[in-house]
Scaffold this active site. Structure first.
Site, PDB file in Angstrom:
ATOM      1  CD  GLU A 169     -37.801 -30.555 -15.899  1.00 16.55           C
ATOM      2  OE1 GLU A 169     -38.613 -29.676 -15.700  1.00 16.55           O
ATOM      3  OE2 GLU A 169     -36.728 -30.494 -16.288  1.00 16.55           O
ATOM      4  CE  LYS A 189     -27.771 -44.389 -41.560  1.00 15.53           C
ATOM      5  NZ  LYS A 189     -28.651 -45.568 -42.092  1.00 15.53           N
ATOM      6  CG  ASP A 190     -23.658 -44.463 -35.207  1.00 17.61           C
ATOM      7  OD1 ASP A 190     -24.790 -44.518 -35.775  1.00 17.61           O
ATOM      8  OD2 ASP A 190     -23.391 -45.147 -34.347  1.00 17.61           O
ATOM      9  CG  HIS A 247     -21.401 -56.083 -29.647  1.00 14.48           C
ATOM     10  ND1 HIS A 247     -20.192 -55.475 -30.568  1.00 14.48           N
ATOM     11  CD2 HIS A 247     -21.789 -54.660 -29.231  1.00 14.48           C
ATOM     12  CE1 HIS A 247     -20.398 -54.466 -30.803  1.00 14.48           C
ATOM     13  NE2 HIS A 247     -21.321 -53.896 -30.104  1.00 14.48           N
ATOM     14  CB  SER A 251     -27.998 -54.144 -34.857  1.00 13.06           C
ATOM     15  OG  SER A 251     -27.153 -53.255 -34.004  1.00 13.06           O
TER      16      SER A 251
END
Lengths: 186, 418
Positions: free
Chosen positions: B285, B241-242, B213, B217
């Site tokens: 894994e 949107k998320d 922040h 972004s």
């Protein structure tokens, strides 16, 4: 549905008329809320007794070895169960009591399958301590039954509350005599 | 700041004394976000969501799990068979780990492609790599807890990595094990740490968000937002949107949990741990496979360990290896090609990590490992010098709207409000 339409109306009465958008917003929140509740249920329900815990929920006891006047304590579902082979005097004493006058009115015959054997959960109905009176020499309270040392509740020879803070009689678990000497609890 | 900011008097009263609502507003509604973010920018919030899912299912699993060598395997089987919905919670947790890595790997590749690690976001990137390291440690220790064959031998192999260190190696492995082999004390402490680490990750994630922040972004063009015409508020535009991306993610995740729950696991881990016999073919894994391939590519014990840790360490210094001032691969034609070669190299290493360490596989692993390091240590610094980037657009708005920057943005602004 009722709450949903109410909220829509409430917002529609505001200066801007945006009730369609509000409907979408409320419907979205409602769907998300239902989804969250559905997802939360397994996480909460996993704390309920598991299948193997439930499978161990009943036991069988042979009472023929208990002498008259003697008591035994067995563990059932993680809790103590008191089984007392009562003397004639104790039975007579329990049956003589006027049930209506008691805090939790129950007659002795309602509380036993066979008057010789009293089967109760050994958990004080006040706050869950185990009352004294099972072993020889322990305090049995003023009514010849059990005495809870935590807050001074006295139970009689039928396990009924007679004096002290406890609200209810000692609970009688579900049980049955599967033969003359075998009790199946649970 | 002002008590009149919120119409609800209770909110206003609380916020005046404890500004949590102002903080929430600052982090969501007020937060200006570039208007041109694509779906690759969903993966940060997806990773956060997955972390919460892992913590919640993990805490509920811990209610029925017993961290003891004699009971661990049985308690996990009891969760699968007897505990209410235990199978669901465990499969979510098990597959959640894999999906967490899928999401984070895409998130990291997004950062690599669009140059999100460049100034002024170097610390943001470094904090992110730290989260990745913590995740790897957490995932590794979690995999040990069911105490199957792969758990036990995975724990043995990974803890033995530290024995490669000169002088102190044996002392460190003994310390990690709390004994002379992986045993009950090891399982106990791994459980304690596995429970602790996610909360450490939450703390570091908060730092990650605070650092994010600070400058906001990055975006697909890699140029800075010049003003309000280039940005939209995070809420409601990117929250919705998320959420849409989240619902798509949940469909795929649910499909894995319900229909292919063991696809990404190893059948060997359903065999109780046996300290006297190693399974014929032991692999970690899938999310560790590229690093495992690098470890095995080096024919020297200490060298392999250094190479493996180096593969992650190189990410920490990435902001200073790639000196090109242009962030987005969109405007870096040569970098773009090498980026995809790098992705292919990582996939190849992942494939090789699952293959036996013999013959052609070893040779290929060596080529792949050398390329991995060459990408960071040679190609990126070299490209910074020799590559001619394509011209950058004037502003985000210009690129989005095709018009002339600020004017188009100003015209578009009222439209968005309607």
């Amino acid at each position: 549905m009722a709450t949903k339409s109410k909220e829509v109306q409430a917002d529609a009465s505001q200066p801007e008329n945006k009730s369609r958008r509000d409907f979408i917003v409320v419907a979205t929140y409602a769907m998300a809320g239902m989804g969250a509740a559905t997802a939360a249920w397994p996480l909460i329900n996993q704390m309920n007794p598991a299948a193997d815990t439930l499978a161990l929920a009943n036991i069988e006891i042979d009472v023929s070895k208990i002498e008259v006047g003697q008591s035994i304590t067995v563990k059932w579902r993680g809790k103590p169960v008191f089984i007392r082979h009562r003397t004639e005097a104790e039975i007579a004493e329990a049956e003589a009591v006027e049930a209506e006058a008691l805090r939790h009115p129950e007659t002795d015959t309602d509380r036993v399958e066979n008057p010789e054997y009293l089967v109760v959960l050994g958990i004080c109905t006040h706050l869950g301590c185990v009352p004294l009176g099972q072993k020889v020499g322990e305090v049995r309270g003023e009514y010849d039954g059990w005495f809870c040392p935590c807050h001074g509740s006295h139970y009689d020879s039928s396990g009924r509350i007679r004096k002290g803070p406890a609200p209810l009689n000692l609970e009688v678990p579900p049980y049955a005599f599967t033969s003359d000497n075998i009790i199946r609890i649970g | 700041m002002s008590a009149t900011k919120f119409s609800n008097p209770v909110v206003s009263w609380i916020d005046h004394r404890l500004p949590i609502f102002s903080a929430a507003e600052h982090f969501a509604s007020d937060y200006p976000t570039p208007k041109n973010l694509n779906y690759f920018w969903n993966f940060g919030s997806l990773a956060g969501f997955t972390l919460v899912v892992m913590i919640v299912t993990g805490i509920t699993l811990a209610m029925s799990y017993t961290p003891h060598v004699d009971y661990a395997f049985g308690s996990v089987e009891r969760i699968m068979r007897d505990v209410n919905h235990g199978w669901l919670i465990r499969y979510i947790h098990m597959n959640g780990a894999s999906f967490f890595f899928i999401v984070v790997y895409i998130h990291m590749l997004r950062g690599l492609y669009y140059g999100s690690y460049k100034a002024p976001r170097e610390l943001l990137w470094i904090i992110g790599v730290t989260i990745f390291l913590l995740m790897m440690a957490t995932a590794f220790m979690g995999y040990v807890l069911p105490w199957g064959q792969m758990s036990f031998w995975g724990a043995t192999v990974i803890t033995n990595l530290f024995s490669a260190l000169p002088y102190v190696g044996d002392a460190i492995t003994t310390l990690l094990w709390g004994g002379f082999a992986v045993d009950n004390p090891t399982l106990n402490r791994f459980f304690a740490l596995h429970y602790l680490m996610p909360f450490v990750i939450v703390g570091v994630v908060m730092l990650h968000i605070v650092a994010l922040h600070r400058f906001g972004s990055n975006n697909p063009l890699g140029i800075d937002a010049r003003g309000p015409q280039d940005t939209i508020p995070f809420h409601p535009y990117y929250t919705i949107k998320d959420l849409f991306g989240l619902s798509v993610f949940l469909c795929i995740f649910a499909a894995a949990v319900f229909f292919f729950p063991n696809f990404m696991g190893h059948p060997d881990n359903y065999i109780p741990a046996n300290p006297l016999q190693t399974p014929a073919h032991i692999v970690p894994e899938w999310y560790f496979l590229p690093f495992y391939a690098i470890l095995r590519a080096v024919p020297d014990k200490l060298g392999g360990v250094i190479a493996m840790f180096g593969a992650i360490a190189v990410l920490f210094v990435l902001p200073w290896l790639d000196r090109s001032p242009v962030r987005s691969a969109k405007f870096r034609p040569i970098f773009k090609i090498f980026f995809w070669v790098f992705v292919a190299d990582c996939l190849l290493l992942g494939y090789l990590g699952a293959k036996p360490a013999e013959g052609i596989w070893v040779t290929l692993s060596r080529v792949g490992s050398i390329w991995y390091f060459a990408h960071f240590l040679i190609i990126l610094p070299l490209l910074s010098v020799i590559e001619t980037p394509r011209p950058l657009p004037q502003s985000l708005s210009q690129s989005v709207l095709g018009g002339s920057g600020a004017m188009a943005g100003a015209a578009a602004a009222p439209k968005e409000k309607a």
